[in-house]
Every structure is written in structure tokens, then in C-alpha cells.
Scaffold this motif. Structure first.
Motif, PDB file in Angstrom:
ATOM      1  N   ILE A  47      41.132 -25.524  -9.896  1.00 45.64           N
ATOM      2  CA  ILE A  47      40.127 -24.483 -10.096  1.00 45.64           C
ATOM      3  C   ILE A  47      38.938 -24.698  -9.173  1.00 45.64           C
ATOM      4  CG2 ILE A  47      38.965 -25.721 -11.957  1.00 45.64           C
ATOM      5  CD1 ILE A  47      39.526 -21.903 -11.662  1.00 45.64           C
ATOM      6  N   ILE A  48      38.617 -25.951  -8.852  1.00 48.41           N
ATOM      7  CA  ILE A  48      37.518 -26.239  -7.932  1.00 48.41           C
ATOM      8  C   ILE A  48      37.872 -25.770  -6.528  1.00 48.41           C
ATOM      9  CG2 ILE A  48      36.101 -28.045  -6.917  1.00 48.41           C
ATOM     10  CD1 ILE A  48      35.523 -27.468  -9.855  1.00 48.41           C
ATOM     11  N   ILE A  49      39.114 -26.005  -6.121  1.00 43.21           N
ATOM     12  CA  ILE A  49      39.558 -25.530  -4.814  1.00 43.21           C
ATOM     13  C   ILE A  49      39.505 -24.015  -4.749  1.00 43.21           C
ATOM     14  CG2 ILE A  49      41.573 -25.354  -3.298  1.00 43.21           C
ATOM     15  CD1 ILE A  49      42.313 -28.168  -4.111  1.00 43.21           C
ATOM     16  N   SER A  50      39.945 -23.355  -5.822  1.00 40.80           N
ATOM     17  CA  SER A  50      39.906 -21.892  -5.868  1.00 40.80           C
ATOM     18  C   SER A  50      38.474 -21.380  -5.771  1.00 40.80           C
ATOM     19  CB  SER A  50      40.561 -21.399  -7.159  1.00 40.80           C
ATOM     20  OG  SER A  50      40.537 -19.999  -7.234  1.00 40.80           O
ATOM     21  N   LEU A  51      37.564 -21.998  -6.502  1.00 34.41           N
ATOM     22  CA  LEU A  51      36.157 -21.591  -6.445  1.00 34.41           C
ATOM     23  C   LEU A  51      35.584 -21.808  -5.050  1.00 34.41           C
ATOM     24  CD1 LEU A  51      34.880 -23.007  -9.868  1.00 34.41           C
ATOM     25  CD2 LEU A  51      34.949 -20.601  -9.209  1.00 34.41           C
ATOM     26  N   GLY A  52      35.940 -22.942  -4.430  1.00 34.66           N
ATOM     27  CA  GLY A  52      35.428 -23.227  -3.093  1.00 34.66           C
ATOM     28  C   GLY A  52      35.926 -22.224  -2.065  1.00 34.66           C
ATOM     29  N   ILE A  53      37.207 -21.875  -2.118  1.00 38.40           N
ATOM     30  CA  ILE A  53      37.750 -20.898  -1.180  1.00 38.40           C
ATOM     31  C   ILE A  53      37.126 -19.528  -1.416  1.00 38.40           C
ATOM     32  CG2 ILE A  53      39.847 -19.641  -0.530  1.00 38.40           C
ATOM     33  CD1 ILE A  53      41.384 -22.226  -0.975  1.00 38.40           C
ATOM     34  N   GLY A  54      36.968 -19.155  -2.691  1.00 43.17           N
ATOM     35  CA  GLY A  54      36.312 -17.879  -2.994  1.00 43.17           C
ATOM     36  C   GLY A  54      34.895 -17.828  -2.460  1.00 43.17           C
ATOM     37  N   LEU A  55      34.166 -18.946  -2.601  1.00 39.99           N
ATOM     38  CA  LEU A  55      32.792 -19.002  -2.102  1.00 39.99           C
ATOM     39  C   LEU A  55      32.759 -18.892  -0.583  1.00 39.99           C
ATOM     40  CD1 LEU A  55      29.779 -19.456  -2.520  1.00 39.99           C
ATOM     41  CD2 LEU A  55      30.217 -21.926  -2.511  1.00 39.99           C
TER      42      LEU A  55
ATOM     43  N   THR B 251      44.738 -19.398  -7.561  1.00 42.79           N
ATOM     44  CA  THR B 251      44.717 -17.983  -7.200  1.00 42.79           C
ATOM     45  C   THR B 251      43.568 -17.240  -7.859  1.00 42.79           C
ATOM     46  OG1 THR B 251      47.127 -18.162  -7.284  1.00 42.79           O
ATOM     47  CG2 THR B 251      46.223 -15.976  -6.923  1.00 42.79           C
ATOM     48  N   SER B 252      43.152 -17.698  -9.035  1.00 41.42           N
ATOM     49  CA  SER B 252      42.276 -16.899  -9.900  1.00 41.42           C
ATOM     50  C   SER B 252      40.966 -16.496  -9.245  1.00 41.42           C
ATOM     51  CB  SER B 252      41.999 -17.680 -11.197  1.00 41.42           C
ATOM     52  OG  SER B 252      41.396 -18.934 -10.897  1.00 41.42           O
ATOM     53  N   GLN B 253      40.344 -17.400  -8.484  1.00 41.65           N
ATOM     54  CA  GLN B 253      39.047 -17.109  -7.889  1.00 41.65           C
ATOM     55  C   GLN B 253      39.140 -16.744  -6.409  1.00 41.65           C
ATOM     56  OE1 GLN B 253      36.349 -17.055  -9.915  1.00 41.65           O
ATOM     57  NE2 GLN B 253      37.789 -17.574 -11.554  1.00 41.65           N
ATOM     58  N   ALA B 254      40.363 -16.672  -5.880  1.00 38.19           N
ATOM     59  CA  ALA B 254      40.498 -16.518  -4.429  1.00 38.19           C
ATOM     60  C   ALA B 254      41.320 -15.316  -4.010  1.00 38.19           C
ATOM     61  CB  ALA B 254      41.133 -17.792  -3.835  1.00 38.19           C
ATOM     62  N   ILE B 255      41.655 -14.432  -4.936  1.00 40.78           N
ATOM     63  CA  ILE B 255      42.549 -13.337  -4.575  1.00 40.78           C
ATOM     64  C   ILE B 255      41.845 -11.998  -4.477  1.00 40.78           C
ATOM     65  CG2 ILE B 255      43.241 -12.673  -6.908  1.00 40.78           C
ATOM     66  CD1 ILE B 255      46.129 -12.461  -5.796  1.00 40.78           C
ATOM     67  N   GLY B 256      40.611 -11.910  -4.886  1.00 43.67           N
ATOM     68  CA  GLY B 256      39.898 -10.638  -4.762  1.00 43.67           C
ATOM     69  C   GLY B 256      40.171  -9.703  -5.922  1.00 43.67           C
ATOM     70  N   ASP B 257      40.401  -8.422  -5.612  1.00 50.03           N
ATOM     71  CA  ASP B 257      40.505  -7.413  -6.654  1.00 50.03           C
ATOM     72  C   ASP B 257      41.941  -7.059  -7.023  1.00 50.03           C
ATOM     73  OD1 ASP B 257      41.142  -6.239  -4.291  1.00 50.03           O
ATOM     74  OD2 ASP B 257      39.781  -4.528  -4.463  1.00 50.03           O
ATOM     75  N   VAL B 258      42.918  -7.869  -6.633  1.00 48.34           N
ATOM     76  CA  VAL B 258      44.307  -7.652  -7.043  1.00 48.34           C
ATOM     77  C   VAL B 258      44.796  -8.895  -7.777  1.00 48.34           C
ATOM     78  CG1 VAL B 258      44.836  -6.039  -5.191  1.00 48.34           C
ATOM     79  CG2 VAL B 258      45.182  -8.492  -4.821  1.00 48.34           C
ATOM     80  N   ASN B 259      45.925  -8.768  -8.452  1.00 41.03           N
ATOM     81  CA  ASN B 259      46.475  -9.878  -9.215  1.00 41.03           C
ATOM     82  C   ASN B 259      47.914 -10.129  -8.833  1.00 41.03           C
ATOM     83  OD1 ASN B 259      44.262 -10.640 -10.731  1.00 41.03           O
ATOM     84  ND2 ASN B 259      44.738  -9.264 -12.419  1.00 41.03           N
ATOM     85  N   THR B 260      48.318 -11.393  -8.882  1.00 43.46           N
ATOM     86  CA  THR B 260      49.724 -11.734  -8.777  1.00 43.46           C
ATOM     87  C   THR B 260      50.349 -11.650 -10.170  1.00 43.46           C
ATOM     88  OG1 THR B 260      49.188 -14.076  -9.051  1.00 43.46           O
ATOM     89  CG2 THR B 260      49.368 -13.232  -6.796  1.00 43.46           C
ATOM     90  N   LEU B 261      51.655 -11.793 -10.239  1.00 44.66           N
ATOM     91  CA  LEU B 261      52.350 -11.682 -11.518  1.00 44.66           C
ATOM     92  C   LEU B 261      51.898 -12.746 -12.526  1.00 44.66           C
ATOM     93  CD1 LEU B 261      54.438  -9.956 -12.961  1.00 44.66           C
ATOM     94  CD2 LEU B 261      56.199 -11.535 -12.153  1.00 44.66           C
ATOM     95  N   PRO B 262      51.735 -14.020 -12.142  1.00 46.62           N
ATOM     96  CA  PRO B 262      51.251 -14.996 -13.119  1.00 46.62           C
ATOM     97  C   PRO B 262      49.868 -14.651 -13.676  1.00 46.62           C
ATOM     98  CG  PRO B 262      52.228 -16.122 -11.255  1.00 46.62           C
ATOM     99  CD  PRO B 262      52.140 -14.673 -10.883  1.00 46.62           C
ATOM    100  N   LEU B 263      48.979 -14.111 -12.847  1.00 54.01           N
ATOM    101  CA  LEU B 263      47.662 -13.725 -13.348  1.00 54.01           C
ATOM    102  C   LEU B 263      47.754 -12.557 -14.317  1.00 54.01           C
ATOM    103  CD1 LEU B 263      45.459 -14.043 -10.127  1.00 54.01           C
ATOM    104  CD2 LEU B 263      45.453 -15.535 -12.119  1.00 54.01           C
ATOM    105  N   GLU B 264      48.633 -11.594 -14.016  1.00 53.07           N
ATOM    106  CA  GLU B 264      48.847 -10.488 -14.945  1.00 53.07           C
ATOM    107  C   GLU B 264      49.435 -11.001 -16.260  1.00 53.07           C
ATOM    108  OE1 GLU B 264      47.641  -7.733 -14.603  1.00 53.07           O
ATOM    109  OE2 GLU B 264      47.773  -6.942 -12.563  1.00 53.07           O
ATOM    110  N   LEU B 265      50.353 -11.938 -16.153  1.00 53.16           N
ATOM    111  CA  LEU B 265      50.964 -12.511 -17.349  1.00 53.16           C
ATOM    112  C   LEU B 265      49.932 -13.251 -18.182  1.00 53.16           C
ATOM    113  CD1 LEU B 265      53.494 -13.125 -18.995  1.00 53.16           C
ATOM    114  CD2 LEU B 265      53.943 -15.068 -17.494  1.00 53.16           C
ATOM    115  N   GLN B 266      49.057 -13.967 -17.538  1.00 50.50           N
ATOM    116  CA  GLN B 266      47.997 -14.668 -18.261  1.00 50.50           C
ATOM    117  C   GLN B 266      47.075 -13.690 -18.975  1.00 50.50           C
ATOM    118  OE1 GLN B 266      44.835 -16.518 -15.947  1.00 50.50           O
ATOM    119  NE2 GLN B 266      44.961 -18.357 -17.217  1.00 50.50           N
ATOM    120  N   GLY B 267      46.729 -12.587 -18.277  1.00 53.82           N
ATOM    121  CA  GLY B 267      45.866 -11.596 -18.912  1.00 53.82           C
ATOM    122  C   GLY B 267      46.546 -10.882 -20.069  1.00 53.82           C
TER     123      GLY B 267
END
Length: 296
Positions: free
Chosen positions: A119-127, A239-255
Motif C-alpha cells: 500500500i505504501i508503494i501504491s501511495l508513492g506511485i500515486g503521489l 493497484t488501489s491508489q495508482a490506477i486513477g478513475d478505473v478499476n480492475t476486476l479484483p478492485l471491483e470484487l473488493q468493492g
């Protein structure tokens, strides 16, 4: 034929192994079974009927969630990640066969992302990409004072965050270290005498790689590809903080786990698992075929 009697510690160890297998595969089997319930089915046992009702509902859509689009995005991203992981890992394995100045530091930098929280890597890439957005908008604002094209680009600009930019980079930070470690191990035990024999026969470096090296490392390359796809296919945290305004299938499944309270969520889980198993099956078959071809 007399069999050797079991040792005293066999049955306790067999029991532990059985419990481990049940713990490992029990949830998967449970989801498979519950996804094939009838229309009156619920999220728990007992099983109510047997049908493909929830798979049909999944195909029709779950509310506002476009499962088909998310599936296509995950397949596309996983395929690109797989290809890049294979190419970069093989090239790095070839390069590290020779002593490189600063090679040790480069190796540790390459695998450092394995010890960082995802999650830290995702936040860093998003930033990083949000800072890139700010810099590009600032530059386009300045250029827009003198160029109509720059102003139009600024008006239409959204974000650099996306499936094939930030999300791709985030997934490669996860898949590349595994690919590198595998290829380093493969080339560490690779016998260079095969290449020397090919060169003695007049083969060019490319011919040596294509006709000698690649067939010998083929099963391992296929394994790297499987790792690349499967690790990308079910990745959530990076993926969660680094994909922008779309979702992959695992993120949709989590939601969906917090909004969908029917076995349709199990049907989606079964679908994603089947895709993973198919990829693994094709990979094992291809690696086995390459292994037999190499021996022959």
C-alpha cells in the motif's frame, strides 16, 4: 510383498498435512459450491438448489458495476505485465552473467519493493503521478498563453494516472523482482559450453540465443510469464491508489463484497479463479512440452 511399517510420527504429520490442505483449499471449494446455487440461494450453507442462475446474473451486470469492462482491463493489464516481466527479466539475467560495476546495488534496488508494504508503494506511485499532473498542467498553462493547441490540451487534460501508466508501473514493482530472481537462478547454473560450441560452429550471438539459450531456458521463461500474469491478475493493494478513475476486476470484487449480498459475488470469485487456473494449466503444459523438446 511386505511393506515397511509406518513410523510412530507418520500419522500426526499426516493429520497436520491434511488439515493444512483443507485450510488452503477449503475456502476455494466452498465458494465454487455456493456459486452454483439456485435463485433462492444465500451466502451460507445449506445449498439451495443447483443451477447457473448467479452466473447469468453476473453476465447481466451487478448494478452499476461493469464486470465485463473490469475483466477486459485486468486481462489487458495482466498480459502486458506478463510480456514486460518476461522480456526485462531475461535481459537482466543475460546482463548479470557478467560482472557489472554497481551490479550488487542495482540488484538490491530491483528487489527492494518486495520488502516494502504494497500500500505504501501504491501511495508513492500515486503521489508521483499527481505531482506529474501538477507539473504538466503548470507547463501547459504557460504554453497556453502563446499556443492555442497547448490551451486545448490543458482543457482536455485529465490525469496521467491510468491502466497503462501508473497501474502498469505499480504491478511491475511486484512482478519484476520475482522474474529477476528466477532468471538469476537459471543463468547461475547455465552451462556456457553450449554457447561456446554454437559460436565455434559459426553462429552469431542472436542465433546462439535463439537456437541454444532460449530453448534451454524456455520452461523457466514460461514460469516467469505465469508469475507475471497471476501476480498482476489478483493484485489489489498496489493497484488501489495508482490506477486513477478505473478499476480492475479484483478492485471491483473488493468493492462488491460490501454491497452485494447474494451468491453472485461467489460466481465472480469462481470466474476469476477459473481464469487463474486456466493460465496455470496452459503454463504447465507449455513448460512440460518445452522440457520434453529440450531433452530430445
Amino acid at each position: 510383498m511386505n511393506r515397511e511399517p509406518r513410523r510412530a510420527g507418520f500419522w500426526p504429520l499426516a493429520l497436520v498435512f491434511t488439515l493444512f490442505v483443507i485450510f488452503l483449499y477449503g475456502p476455494m471449494v466452498t465458494i465454487f459450491v455456493l456459486s452454483f446455487q439456485g435463485p433462492e440461494g444465500g451466502l451460507t450453507f445449506p445449498l439451495r438448489g443447483l443451477s447457473l442462475h448467479w452466473f447469468r446474473q453476473l453476465a447481466e451486470g451487478l448494478g452499476t458495476v461493469d464486470i465485463a469492462a473490469a475483466l477486459r482491463r485486468s486481462l489487458l493489464l495482466g498480459t502486458v505485465v506478463m510480456g514486460l516481466t518476461v522480456v526485462l527479466s531475461v535481459l537482466a539475467g543475460l546482463a548479470f552473467r557478467k560482472k557489472l560495476r554497481g551490479g550488487d546495488a542495482l540488484f538490491y534496488v530491483s528487489v527492494a519493493s518486495l520488502i516494502m508494504p504494497s500500500i505504501i508503494i501504491s501511495l508513492g506511485i500515486g503521489l508521483e503521478f499527481r505531482l506529474l499532473d501538477g507539473g504538466l498542467k503548470w507547463l501547459l498553462t504557460i504554453l497556453g498563453e502563446h499556443s492555442q493547441y497547448a490551451q486545448e490540451t490543458l482543457d482536455n487534460y485529465g490525469t496521467a494516472l491510468g491502466l497503462m501508466t501508473s497501474a502498469l508501473g505499480a504491478h511491475l514493482t511486484w512482478t519484476l523482482p520475482f522474474g529477476l530472481l528466477i532468471m538469476f537462478a537459471v543463468f547461475n547454473r547455465f552451462n556456457p559450453a553450449y554457447e561456446e560450441a554454437a559460436r565455434d560452429l559459426g553462429a552469431t550471438p542472436w542465433q546462439t540465443f535463439r537456437h541454444v539459450v532460449l530453448p534451454l531456458i524456455g520452461p523457466s521463461v514460461v514460469g516467469v510469464g505465469m508469475f507475471g500474469f497471476t501476480l498482476s491478475w489478483d493484485e489489489i493493494a498496489r493497484t488501489s491508489q495508482a490506477i486513477g478513475d478505473v478499476n480492475t476486476l479484483p478492485l471491483e470484487l473488493q468493492g462488491l463484497t460490501s454491497t452485494v449480498t447474494t451468491p453472485a459475488i461467489y460466481a465472480l470469485g469462481t470466474l476469476t479463479t477459473v481464469v487463474s487456473l486456466l493460465v496455470m494449466g496452459v503454463t504447465v503444459a507449455l513448460a512440460s512440452w518445452l522440457g520434453r523438446r529440450r531433452k530430445s
